[in-house]
Scaffold this active site. Structure first.
Site, PDB file in Angstrom:
ATOM      1  N   LYS A   1      53.601   9.140 -13.397  1.00 50.83           N
ATOM      2  CA  LYS A   1      54.116   8.462 -14.593  1.00 50.83           C
ATOM      3  C   LYS A   1      55.308   7.575 -14.249  1.00 50.83           C
ATOM      4  CE  LYS A   1      55.650   9.856 -19.267  1.00 50.83           C
ATOM      5  NZ  LYS A   1      55.736  11.044 -20.150  1.00 50.83           N
TER       6      LYS A   1
ATOM      7  N   CYS B   1      51.571   8.863 -21.545  1.00 50.60           N
ATOM      8  CA  CYS B   1      52.459   8.971 -22.699  1.00 50.60           C
ATOM      9  C   CYS B   1      53.480   7.824 -22.796  1.00 50.60           C
ATOM     10  CB  CYS B   1      53.142  10.330 -22.724  1.00 50.60           C
ATOM     11  SG  CYS B   1      53.708  10.804 -24.393  1.00 50.60           S
TER      12      CYS B   1
ATOM     13  N   GLU C   1      48.092  15.090 -22.519  1.00 50.33           N
ATOM     14  CA  GLU C   1      49.113  15.213 -21.477  1.00 50.33           C
ATOM     15  C   GLU C   1      49.547  16.670 -21.283  1.00 50.33           C
ATOM     16  OE1 GLU C   1      53.525  13.272 -20.495  1.00 50.33           O
ATOM     17  OE2 GLU C   1      52.843  13.476 -22.575  1.00 50.33           O
TER      18      GLU C   1
END
Length: 287
Positions: free
Chosen positions: A117, A154, A44
């Site tokens: 995300k 993540c 990431e």
């Protein structure tokens, strides 16, 4: 002829020099491609240090539109040259908005689009809500030249709903670029490496799908990232991994026809009862 896909996860320490990081990741991509990898996952926000530990407005200058981000441009060119698929994690600027995003570079160098995300953490050491809006793209499964690939970023990896959604969308594999390490002392959690991995192994088992995660290593300021990047099969068995300080690539080949048979045989999707799952989407205020 069997359908197979060879995955690679990259693990390295990163500087705060974007050009140097892109060069380092490019070297690792070339090495993994030379060993037969079809899909290569960097960690990431690999363009720099993990800047979200604190709130500092100067870091907004690190964001770019997703189509013109230097890391995207470099990885797309490399993907086309080597014939590999590369999900590229970036800090994205979209007009007045900022996102933690993943751009999918296909094996011909084309860009298939962006995933933003969905779940944004906010706590000691991970103050991402200061920088990123929650994603507005919904979950994505990319129909690449090497297979159907779902990508979460993540904090997304802790949510079983995200993994199940991508499995229902037809993903062959799930990939998670991450940046995670030792928790700050005030959190009191200590080392979360084992539960980080167990959460994703659970996604593999309950969705009967291979999972791969790439994490960074090294110490940035006083935050140490614990690596342990891995690839597991649809039963949650580790196929390849890296330690806490190893740099390089973990690589594993997966027989997707075998995965399909196993998924059908276990019956998790046959026996789903969506009509009973209303509590999953009911606002919490409704009880």
């Amino acid at each position: 002829m069997a359908r197979t896909i060879t995955l690679a996860v990259l693990q390295t320490a990163l500087s705060d020099d974007m050009d140097a990081n892109i060069a380092r990741i490019s070297d690792l991509v070339r090495d993994a491609a030379g060993k037969g990898a079809d899909v290569i996952l960097p960690s990431e926000l690999f363009a720099g240090h993990y800047f979200c530990k604190t709130q500092d407005e100067k870091h907004f200058a690190k964001a770019y539109p997703w189509k013109t981000h230097p890391a995207v441009a470099a990885m797309a060119k490399l993907a086309g040259e080597l014939g590999v698929v590369i999900p590229v994690s970036i800090f994205e600027k979209a007009g007045p908005h900022y996102y933690n995003s993943a751009v999918m570079a296909d094996a011909d160098g084309s860009l298939l689009g962006v995933y933003r995300k969905s779940h944004i953490p906010d706590g000691p050491g991970y103050q991402e809500k200061y920088y990123f809006r929650p994603g507005d793209t919904g979950f994505k499964v990319w129909d690449t030249k090497k297979g159907r690939i779902g990508v979460g970023v993540c904090w997304d990896q802790w949510f079983p709903e995200a993994a199940r959604a991508m499995a229902l969308m037809g993903a062959d594999v799930l990939l998670y670029p991450t940046a995670i390490g030792a928790e700050p002392p005030e959190v009191g959690e200590g080392d979360t490496a084992a539960r980080w991995r167990r959460a994703m192994l659970g996604h593999a088992v309950s969705n009967c799908i291979p999972v791969a995660a790439a994490n960074r290593i090294g110490t940035e300021q006083d935050q140490t990232f614990y690596g342990t990047s891995f690839i597991c099969d649809e039963a949650g068995e580790i196929l390849a991994d890296l330690g806490r300080t190893e740099e390089g690539a973990a690589i594993a080949a997966i027989d997707l026809d075998h995965v399909d048979r196993a998924r059908a045989a276990w019956g998790f999707f046959r026996d789903r009862r969506p009509e009973l799952y209303g509590a999953l989407v009911k606002p919490q205020s409704e009880g």
